[in-house]
Design an enzyme around this catalytic site. Structure first.
Site, PDB file in Angstrom:
ATOM      1  N   SER A   1      54.483  42.690  43.301  1.00 41.78           N
ATOM      2  CA  SER A   1      53.986  42.734  44.670  1.00 41.78           C
ATOM      3  C   SER A   1      55.137  42.950  45.654  1.00 41.78           C
ATOM      4  O   SER A   1      55.904  43.892  45.498  1.00 41.78           O
ATOM      5  CB  SER A   1      53.192  41.462  44.968  1.00 41.78           C
TER       6      SER A   1
ATOM      7  N   ASP B   1      47.203  44.479  43.095  1.00 43.39           N
ATOM      8  CA  ASP B   1      48.426  43.666  43.212  1.00 43.39           C
ATOM      9  C   ASP B   1      48.824  42.982  41.903  1.00 43.39           C
ATOM     10  O   ASP B   1      48.007  42.337  41.249  1.00 43.39           O
ATOM     11  CB  ASP B   1      48.183  42.609  44.290  1.00 43.39           C
TER      12      ASP B   1
END
Length: 284
Positions: free
Chosen positions: A52, A175
């Site tokens: 991320s 993500d």
């Protein structure tokens, strides 16, 4: 010799030191302070692994370790968060009405990454780099070890509900924090003997039972992400040295406005001071 998957037959040598960068949105500014402390201590990576926002920070490190501190400080203090997540509530609701799935287009974040990292492919980075995303179709972690860098980092950063999934090779990715929030195990799997964990400060913040409806999901996610990290740490093989860099955060975890940039400089400075003390006192 350690061969990194996805790098063809190119041998990168023994992976002595790895930097592992975790996810956590705007709190990723803490990782910049930790990196500054490591840089001043003369500690540099042979491998960078990110998730991320840690994939974004990690790509900048892997592109040019000697310049990474300056580039990241400039990136974060120039308001990257509001650039990537720009738009009034009206604009965000308009995007949601059109798409039905997310509040922001992916274009602004793509532009930020393209300007910041002057390398087009993962295999051309100065330091070996990998980042992880969650495959929707396979409901599994996918590690990007080669190919277009910006698209891989975008996939790792695609927060569900905020950004659309990134489509690569016909597969949709969200993500990486959904599957590996702080991927220490990946670095160890790739042969790292000394690991420095750069995180967003959440693991230093004590959890408390939720008192409001909107806190339930956050607490549940934190339990899941911390459990995975704790399992990785508990299963380290003999001879592997892991340093979890301190962010200097002790306040209980609270709800976070994902566009709130008011504390970015404080996050960088606080993590730098805490990590510098840690390293001076024998850490690393």
């Amino acid at each position: 010799m350690a061969l990194l998957p996805g790098r063809g037959d190119e041998r990168v040598g023994c992976v002595e030191t790895a930097f592992v960068l975790g996810g956590g949105g705007v709190l990723g500014a803490h990782e910049v302070g930790m990196l500054r402390a490591l840089d001043e201590a003369g500690i540099s990576p042979d491998l960078v692994v990110g998730t991320s926002v840690g994939a974004l920070n990690g790509a900048v490190i892997a592109a040019a370790p000697s310049e990474a501190v300056g580039r990241l400080v400039s990136l974060w203090r120039s308001d990257v968060v509001r650039t990537a997540f720009a738009g009034s509530w009206v604009a965000r609701l308009s995007t949601l009405a059109k798409t039905g799935t997310h509040l922001h287009p992916i274009g602004p974040l793509r532009e930020v990454l393209s300007r910041t990292v002057p390398v087009s492919r993962i295999e051309d980075l100065e330091v070996p780099f990998q980042c992880v995303a969650a495959s929707v179709e396979r409901a599994a972690a996918h590690w990007f070890t080669g190919g277009p860098l910006v698209e891989a980092v975008l996939a790792s950063c695609a927060v569900p509900g905020l950004l659309p999934p990134v489509v690569i090779g016909g597969e949709h990715f969200y993500d990486g924090g959904l599957v590996h929030s702080i991927p220490v195990g990946r670095a160890v799997q790739l042969g790292a003997r000394r690991v420095f964990v750069l995180h967003v400060g959440r693991i230093e913040r004590p959890l408390a039972p939720p008192r409001r409806f909107w806190e339930v999901g956050m607490v549940a996610f934190e339990i899941a992400r911390r459990h995975r990290f704790a399992e990785d740490m508990a299963s380290l093989p003999p001879g592997v040295e892991v340093h979890v860099m301190p962010a200097g955060v002790t306040a209980p975890l609270s709800t976070l406005r994902y566009r709130d940039v008011s504390q970015i400089s404080a996050c960088i400075d606080r993590a730098y001071e805490a990590s510098s003390r840690y390293l001076r006192n024998g850490g690393g």
